[in-house]
Scaffold this active site. Structure first.
Site, PDB file in Angstrom:
ATOM      1  N   ARG A   1       9.217   4.161 -44.840  1.00  0.00           N
ATOM      2  CA  ARG A   1       7.776   4.264 -45.117  1.00  0.00           C
ATOM      3  C   ARG A   1       7.552   3.866 -46.585  1.00  0.00           C
ATOM      4  O   ARG A   1       8.260   4.334 -47.468  1.00  0.00           O
ATOM      5  CB  ARG A   1       7.257   5.695 -44.849  1.00  0.00           C
TER       6      ARG A   1
ATOM      7  N   ASP B   1       0.165  11.120 -51.803  1.00  0.00           N
ATOM      8  CA  ASP B   1       1.485  10.543 -51.533  1.00  0.00           C
ATOM      9  C   ASP B   1       2.049   9.804 -52.725  1.00  0.00           C
ATOM     10  O   ASP B   1       3.253   9.558 -52.807  1.00  0.00           O
ATOM     11  CB  ASP B   1       1.405   9.594 -50.335  1.00  0.00           C
TER      12      ASP B   1
ATOM     13  N   LYS C   1      -3.924  10.097 -47.492  1.00  0.00           N
ATOM     14  CA  LYS C   1      -4.246   9.651 -46.137  1.00  0.00           C
ATOM     15  C   LYS C   1      -5.594   8.939 -46.085  1.00  0.00           C
ATOM     16  O   LYS C   1      -6.556   9.359 -46.735  1.00  0.00           O
ATOM     17  CB  LYS C   1      -4.252  10.881 -45.217  1.00  0.00           C
TER      18      LYS C   1
HETATM   19  O1  MRU Z   1       1.156   9.936 -42.934  1.00  0.00           O
HETATM   20  P1  MRU Z   1       1.500  11.320 -43.396  1.00  0.00           P
HETATM   21  O2  MRU Z   1       1.226  12.369 -42.377  1.00  0.00           O
HETATM   22  O3  MRU Z   1       2.911  11.372 -43.934  1.00  0.00           O
HETATM   23  O4  MRU Z   1       0.525  11.570 -44.608  1.00  0.00           O
HETATM   24  C1  MRU Z   1       0.607  12.772 -45.324  1.00  0.00           C
HETATM   25  C2  MRU Z   1      -0.476  12.922 -46.311  1.00  0.00           C
HETATM   26  O5  MRU Z   1      -1.323  12.086 -46.452  1.00  0.00           O
HETATM   27  C3  MRU Z   1      -0.438  14.144 -47.188  1.00  0.00           C
HETATM   28  O6  MRU Z   1      -1.718  14.476 -47.585  1.00  0.00           O
HETATM   29  C4  MRU Z   1       0.425  13.817 -48.405  1.00  0.00           C
HETATM   30  O7  MRU Z   1       1.737  13.494 -48.025  1.00  0.00           O
HETATM   31  C5  MRU Z   1       0.461  14.892 -49.394  1.00  0.00           C
HETATM   32  S1  MRU Z   1       1.373  16.231 -48.710  1.00  0.00           S
HETATM   33  C6  MRU Z   1       2.009  17.290 -49.523  1.00  0.00           C
END
Ligand code: MRU
Length: 366
Positions: free
Chosen positions: A90, A245, A256
């Site tokens: 990812r 992220d 997200k």
């Molecule tokens: O695609 P994902 O489910 O891995 O995305 C996660 C998020 O967007 C969270 O908000 C982000 O990782 C921060 S979590 C502590």
């Protein structure tokens, strides 16, 4: 966190001391199932198909993926291969790169015979540090919530907090980032109510955040992704908190898809918009998040189909578009720092700016 009185982390070492166990998040909230990872390939698969997800947990899983690789073959080639394989899973969450770089740097200077034990030790340390970091984010975020609650003198009722995606304990090793302050506030007796964005296309809000909050007894309602602006216009959101992220050195935050639109609506309505993050989520090499942060694009089937449980209890995906339609699936967006009220870190709360971040992480000043 506790589920039915039993304490869980989102990742842990199996009883044999070498395999790694995770909660398969693709099955929640319909089924709580533990899966065993026996190889680096298993760890990479779990990250790619999102059995584990959330920036800190992706990093922790990748670290254990390297340890599993070293158990099988501790040569230089195997180390390079495992790191490259895990790195390709990812692209957006910088914690993945951060954890892999940390593992690689620590292991490549060791003799192969020493690498396996060192890898397991470091992976465990990365997990323990994450728990500590998130617990501290909870403490600092609790201060933010207390202040906003204290300033809400004109209105009765709970403090309404809107969150997007899942930035709870399932996204980390324990506690969560954005949800840690909410758990702390709830436990401290502050009446909080959470608006949970469903978070299409994979619905991490509806499936994971709602499940977590219910397990902890925090009052909440799931809302469709487009409802937040309406709620803010009517004074029904006191505060937004999300995770990130990857945080650029200038305070831009990548989270997200849809987070940016919530931040715009919050700014238009004078609603504070906080972002909670552990230090390893900061990418000090990126100065402009909008231009430079790589945005993952996932398969269109996540948009054309929705997963859920039927009346008969069968868990399945259903298509919601005409057959043969094409779809694009951008997984993240970047919220510019100017729309962020503050960053909540393990070192305290700061303005979303280069100077703000450097005030908490002075060792990063050149
Ligand atoms: O695609 P994902 O489910 O891995 O995305 C996660 C998020 O967007 C969270 O908000 C982000 O990782 C921060 S979590 C502590």
């Amino acid at each position: 966190m506790k589920i039915n009185g039993k304490a869980w982390r989102s990742i842990w070492l199996g009883e044999d001391g070498q395999s790694v166990e995770i909660i398969d998040q693709t099955l929640l909230p319909h089924e709580f199932a533990v899966r065993t990872l026996n190889s680096a390939a298993d760890a990479a698969e779990a990250i790619s198909v999102m059995r584990v997800r959330g920036a800190p947990l992706i990093g922790a899983t990748a670290a254990y993926g390297v340890a599993l690789a070293m158990r099988d073959d501790a040569s230089d080639e195997a180390l390079n291969r495992a790191v490259a394989h895990l790195l390709a899973t990812r692209p957006t969450a910088v914690n993945l790169q951060w954890a892999l770089a940390r593992m690689e740097q620590a292991l490549q200077v060791l003799q192969p015979a020493q690498r396996c034990e060192a890898a397991y030790r470091l992976a465990a340390l990365i997990c323990d540090e994450d728990v500590e970091i998130n617990a501290t984010i909870g403490t600092h975020g609790l201060g933010v919530i207390e202040n906003i609650f204290a300033s809400k003198t004109e209105r009765q009722g709970p403090l309404h907090i809107l969150t997007h995606c899942n930035a709870g304990w399932l996204a980390t090793v324990d506690w969560g980032t954005a949800l840690a302050p909410i758990y702390r506030a709830h436990d401290a007796g502050i009446p909080v109510h959470v608006w949970v964005d469903e978070t299409r296309p994979r619905n991490q809000g509806a499936s994971l955040t709602a499940w977590e909050l219910a397990a902890h007894g925090v009052p909440h309602d799931v809302i469709v992704d487009n409802a937040g602006g309406h709620l803010m216009q009517h004074g029904l959101v006191d505060l937004c908190i999300t995770g990130t992220d990857r945080t650029a050195a200038n305070g831009d935050v990548c989270n997200k898809i849809g987070t940016y639109l919530k931040a715009l609506a919050a700014a238009d309505n004078g609603v504070p918009f906080y972002v909670a993050l552990p230090g390893p989520t900061i990418d000090w090499d990126i100065e402009d998040g909008v231009r430079e942060i790589p945005i993952e694009e996932r398969g269109g089937e996540e948009v054309t189909c929705v997963g859920g449980m039927s009346e008969s209890g069968a868990v399945c995906d259903v298509r919601i578009t005409p057959p043969g339609v094409t779809a694009r699936n951008f997984a993240f967006d970047v919220t510019p720092a100017r729309l962020v009220t503050g960053l909540v870190t393990e070192r305290g709360v700061c303005p979303a700016s280069r100077e703000g971040l450097l005030s908490l992480y002075p060792e990063k000043r050149n």
